[in-house]
Motif scaffolding. Sequence first.
Motif, PDB file in Angstrom:
ATOM      1  N   SER A 193       0.841  -1.190   0.000  1.00 27.09           N
ATOM      2  CA  SER A 193       0.000   0.000   0.000  1.00 27.09           C
ATOM      3  C   SER A 193       0.883   1.251   0.000  1.00 27.09           C
ATOM      4  O   SER A 193       2.002   1.244   0.514  1.00 27.09           O
ATOM      5  CB  SER A 193      -0.926   0.012   1.212  1.00 27.09           C
ATOM      6  N   ARG A 194       0.355   2.312  -0.579  1.00 23.30           N
ATOM      7  CA  ARG A 194       1.106   3.572  -0.604  1.00 23.30           C
ATOM      8  C   ARG A 194       1.341   4.077   0.819  1.00 23.30           C
ATOM      9  O   ARG A 194       2.386   4.652   1.135  1.00 23.30           O
ATOM     10  CB  ARG A 194       0.339   4.603  -1.426  1.00 23.30           C
ATOM     11  N   GLY A 195       0.361   3.884   1.681  1.00 22.57           N
ATOM     12  CA  GLY A 195       0.510   4.344   3.057  1.00 22.57           C
ATOM     13  C   GLY A 195       1.648   3.669   3.794  1.00 22.57           C
ATOM     14  O   GLY A 195       2.284   4.278   4.664  1.00 22.57           O
ATOM     15  N   LEU A 196       1.922   2.403   3.468  1.00 30.50           N
ATOM     16  CA  LEU A 196       3.038   1.707   4.115  1.00 30.50           C
ATOM     17  C   LEU A 196       4.368   2.336   3.704  1.00 30.50           C
ATOM     18  O   LEU A 196       5.270   2.489   4.532  1.00 30.50           O
ATOM     19  CB  LEU A 196       3.016   0.226   3.736  1.00 30.50           C
ATOM     20  N   VAL A 197       4.496   2.713   2.436  1.00 34.33           N
ATOM     21  CA  VAL A 197       5.714   3.392   1.993  1.00 34.33           C
ATOM     22  C   VAL A 197       5.896   4.695   2.769  1.00 34.33           C
ATOM     23  O   VAL A 197       6.979   4.967   3.307  1.00 34.33           O
ATOM     24  CB  VAL A 197       5.655   3.671   0.478  1.00 34.33           C
ATOM     25  N   ASP A 198       4.840   5.494   2.844  1.00 37.24           N
ATOM     26  CA  ASP A 198       4.952   6.764   3.556  1.00 37.24           C
ATOM     27  C   ASP A 198       5.312   6.559   5.024  1.00 37.24           C
ATOM     28  O   ASP A 198       6.117   7.301   5.589  1.00 37.24           O
ATOM     29  CB  ASP A 198       3.635   7.537   3.448  1.00 37.24           C
ATOM     30  N   ARG A 199       4.730   5.544   5.648  1.00 35.93           N
ATOM     31  CA  ARG A 199       5.017   5.297   7.068  1.00 35.93           C
ATOM     32  C   ARG A 199       6.480   4.953   7.285  1.00 35.93           C
ATOM     33  O   ARG A 199       7.130   5.503   8.190  1.00 35.93           O
ATOM     34  CB  ARG A 199       4.129   4.173   7.602  1.00 35.93           C
ATOM     35  N   GLN A 200       7.021   4.053   6.474  1.00 33.37           N
ATOM     36  CA  GLN A 200       8.413   3.647   6.666  1.00 33.37           C
ATOM     37  C   GLN A 200       9.374   4.787   6.362  1.00 33.37           C
ATOM     38  O   GLN A 200      10.406   4.949   7.028  1.00 33.37           O
ATOM     39  CB  GLN A 200       8.729   2.427   5.799  1.00 33.37           C
ATOM     40  N   VAL A 201       9.053   5.604   5.352  1.00 36.58           N
ATOM     41  CA  VAL A 201       9.887   6.774   5.073  1.00 36.58           C
ATOM     42  C   VAL A 201       9.787   7.773   6.222  1.00 36.58           C
ATOM     43  O   VAL A 201      10.794   8.339   6.672  1.00 36.58           O
ATOM     44  CB  VAL A 201       9.465   7.418   3.738  1.00 36.58           C
ATOM     45  N   ARG A 202       8.585   7.998   6.709  1.00 36.97           N
ATOM     46  CA  ARG A 202       8.367   8.956   7.804  1.00 36.97           C
ATOM     47  C   ARG A 202       9.184   8.560   9.036  1.00 36.97           C
ATOM     48  O   ARG A 202       9.758   9.423   9.715  1.00 36.97           O
ATOM     49  CB  ARG A 202       6.870   8.981   8.133  1.00 36.97           C
ATOM     50  N   ARG A 203       9.245   7.283   9.336  1.00 33.32           N
ATOM     51  CA  ARG A 203       9.965   6.819  10.523  1.00 33.32           C
ATOM     52  C   ARG A 203      11.468   7.066  10.422  1.00 33.32           C
ATOM     53  O   ARG A 203      12.155   7.082  11.450  1.00 33.32           O
ATOM     54  CB  ARG A 203       9.686   5.331  10.744  1.00 33.32           C
ATOM     55  N   ARG A 204      11.970   7.255   9.217  1.00 28.67           N
ATOM     56  CA  ARG A 204      13.387   7.543   9.051  1.00 28.67           C
ATOM     57  C   ARG A 204      13.681   9.026   8.935  1.00 28.67           C
ATOM     58  O   ARG A 204      14.690   9.513   9.441  1.00 28.67           O
ATOM     59  CB  ARG A 204      13.909   6.793   7.819  1.00 28.67           C
ATOM     60  N   VAL A 205      12.794   9.741   8.268  1.00 29.88           N
ATOM     61  CA  VAL A 205      13.051  11.162   8.039  1.00 29.88           C
ATOM     62  C   VAL A 205      12.968  11.966   9.330  1.00 29.88           C
ATOM     63  O   VAL A 205      13.828  12.811   9.622  1.00 29.88           O
ATOM     64  CB  VAL A 205      12.071  11.718   6.996  1.00 29.88           C
ATOM     65  N   PHE A 206      11.969  11.702  10.142  1.00 31.72           N
ATOM     66  CA  PHE A 206      11.726  12.569  11.291  1.00 31.72           C
ATOM     67  C   PHE A 206      12.527  12.202  12.535  1.00 31.72           C
ATOM     68  O   PHE A 206      12.306  12.755  13.606  1.00 31.72           O
ATOM     69  CB  PHE A 206      10.224  12.638  11.591  1.00 31.72           C
ATOM     70  N   VAL A 207      13.487  11.283  12.387  1.00 34.38           N
ATOM     71  CA  VAL A 207      14.452  11.066  13.462  1.00 34.38           C
ATOM     72  C   VAL A 207      15.736  11.841  13.200  1.00 34.38           C
ATOM     73  O   VAL A 207      16.620  11.888  14.061  1.00 34.38           O
ATOM     74  CB  VAL A 207      14.768   9.559  13.635  1.00 34.38           C
ATOM     75  N   GLU A 208      15.823  12.461  12.016  1.00 35.74           N
ATOM     76  CA  GLU A 208      17.002  13.274  11.727  1.00 35.74           C
ATOM     77  C   GLU A 208      16.957  14.538  12.579  1.00 35.74           C
ATOM     78  O   GLU A 208      15.923  15.206  12.670  1.00 35.74           O
ATOM     79  CB  GLU A 208      17.034  13.626  10.240  1.00 35.74           C
ATOM     80  N   PRO A 209      18.058  14.911  13.212  1.00 34.02           N
ATOM     81  CA  PRO A 209      18.060  16.047  14.153  1.00 34.02           C
ATOM     82  C   PRO A 209      17.611  17.367  13.541  1.00 34.02           C
ATOM     83  O   PRO A 209      16.983  18.180  14.218  1.00 34.02           O
ATOM     84  CB  PRO A 209      19.529  16.119  14.610  1.00 34.02           C
ATOM     85  N   ALA A 210      17.914  17.574  12.270  1.00 35.38           N
ATOM     86  CA  ALA A 210      17.601  18.865  11.655  1.00 35.38           C
ATOM     87  C   ALA A 210      16.176  18.947  11.113  1.00 35.38           C
ATOM     88  O   ALA A 210      15.747  20.016  10.677  1.00 35.38           O
ATOM     89  CB  ALA A 210      18.583  19.160  10.528  1.00 35.38           C
ATOM     90  N   VAL A 211      15.442  17.826  11.122  1.00 33.80           N
ATOM     91  CA  VAL A 211      14.109  17.798  10.517  1.00 33.80           C
ATOM     92  C   VAL A 211      13.049  17.691  11.604  1.00 33.80           C
ATOM     93  O   VAL A 211      13.115  16.810  12.466  1.00 33.80           O
ATOM     94  CB  VAL A 211      13.967  16.617   9.537  1.00 33.80           C
ATOM     95  N   GLU A 212      12.081  18.591  11.549  1.00 34.89           N
ATOM     96  CA  GLU A 212      10.976  18.561  12.510  1.00 34.89           C
ATOM     97  C   GLU A 212       9.649  18.532  11.763  1.00 34.89           C
ATOM     98  O   GLU A 212       9.536  19.018  10.634  1.00 34.89           O
ATOM     99  CB  GLU A 212      11.027  19.771  13.433  1.00 34.89           C
TER     100      GLU A 212
END
Length: 442
Positions: free
Chosen positions: A113-132
Amino acid sequence: MKQRTSHVVVLGGGLAGMLAATVLAEHADRVTVVERDDLAADPVARPGLPQHRHAHLLPSTGVRALEALLPGVVDALVGAGAHRIALPTDLLALTPSGWRRRFPGRRFALTCSRGLVDRQVRRRVFVEPAVELLDGVEVTGLLGDARRITGVRVRGGGSLRADLVVDATGRGANAPGWLAGIGAPAPEVEVVDRAVVCASRAFTAPASARSGFPAVTTALDPRTGAPGRASLLTPVEDGRWLVTLVGSDGVEPPSDGAGFAEFARALATPLVAELMAAAEPDGGVHLSRATANHRHRYERMSLAPVGFLVLGDALSAVDPVHAHGMASAARSALALRAELRAHGLTAGPQHRAQRVLARAARPAWTTATARDRLDPDPVTRVRRAVSRRLPATAALPGSAAGLAHPRVLSALLRGGPPDGGGAAPPFTAEERAAHPFLGARR
């Protein structure tokens, strides 16, 4: 040493916005992603992602681009239930010339599902210190003037100041109107609309087919000039199938369960309808008419304001029948990363970066609109092939059956042995034995 930017605001927490945030974090002290939907519960489905309901396929080029941007994300997707299908080995494809032969190939794709792709990407992007993430917040306009964008206004009277604003809000982007509101010129927009309608439904697959079952697609035949029907069945996470039915040029799949099944029975093969009958529906039918190809030519604006970039579907959105959306977003992010690593993110390179993004989106646009050249009627060909140029603030006439066009199938199957197509679905003997619902006659 290249100059860093203090604060970047990315509008839109979808795939294009998140990948852009990852790239921009290399060049900014702080990147804020503003998303209208509430993402606190880490949802798979959400109002701002209606294409989650439709069948998706991420081809190998998109998979590699995504992995290059976020190492480890592909393993995470497979671990969460995405299927890695070999092409054309794990694909039953009915083209106008018949069923394509299946043989070992070097290409592959992920289906989920498209939502699964977004979820897995989200879990990686928003742990980056510079990204909120600033979710549950709606942007209502731009701050600044025709020369420079300095931030955004948000509903409720607040604002966010930024050195750079990036619009990744998708098909429904309001940027042309926002630019007009501060006295900036609007970009040209091109539209090619085939009047494609997609309807999708999830099914719980039969127990024997919850892993290792091939994807199935039936293609449109643009050569006839007649309204068309197509379909895509993909295996997705949690032992389910996603079935998307496609109608074009006035043919529309129904939004009720009985009509959905009847439309499937009217396809060029009864296979998809029979597979649906062997499965259990998991929810209702979801319809989408937001399928027109349209692109905004921001790269051609001679007086574009500094401090503003547009990417993803907000820049160039193509008919989802071609399955370009996710791969195009990942490849565009890679192109942006290469550009910014070479030239940085100061005012001059921003205009250059917009041109780079336009070039990165061009192959998807070209492929998606090439179908019109196949129409046999010259009047129809001219009417469809010439994009209408509208003021960007005018009303314009999401993903779907990703392999439902012969050009896409040809690309996937390129390099294989020639054949004229078979008369029966090419299930293997092992598949027939493993899945009783296929029936002995297959």
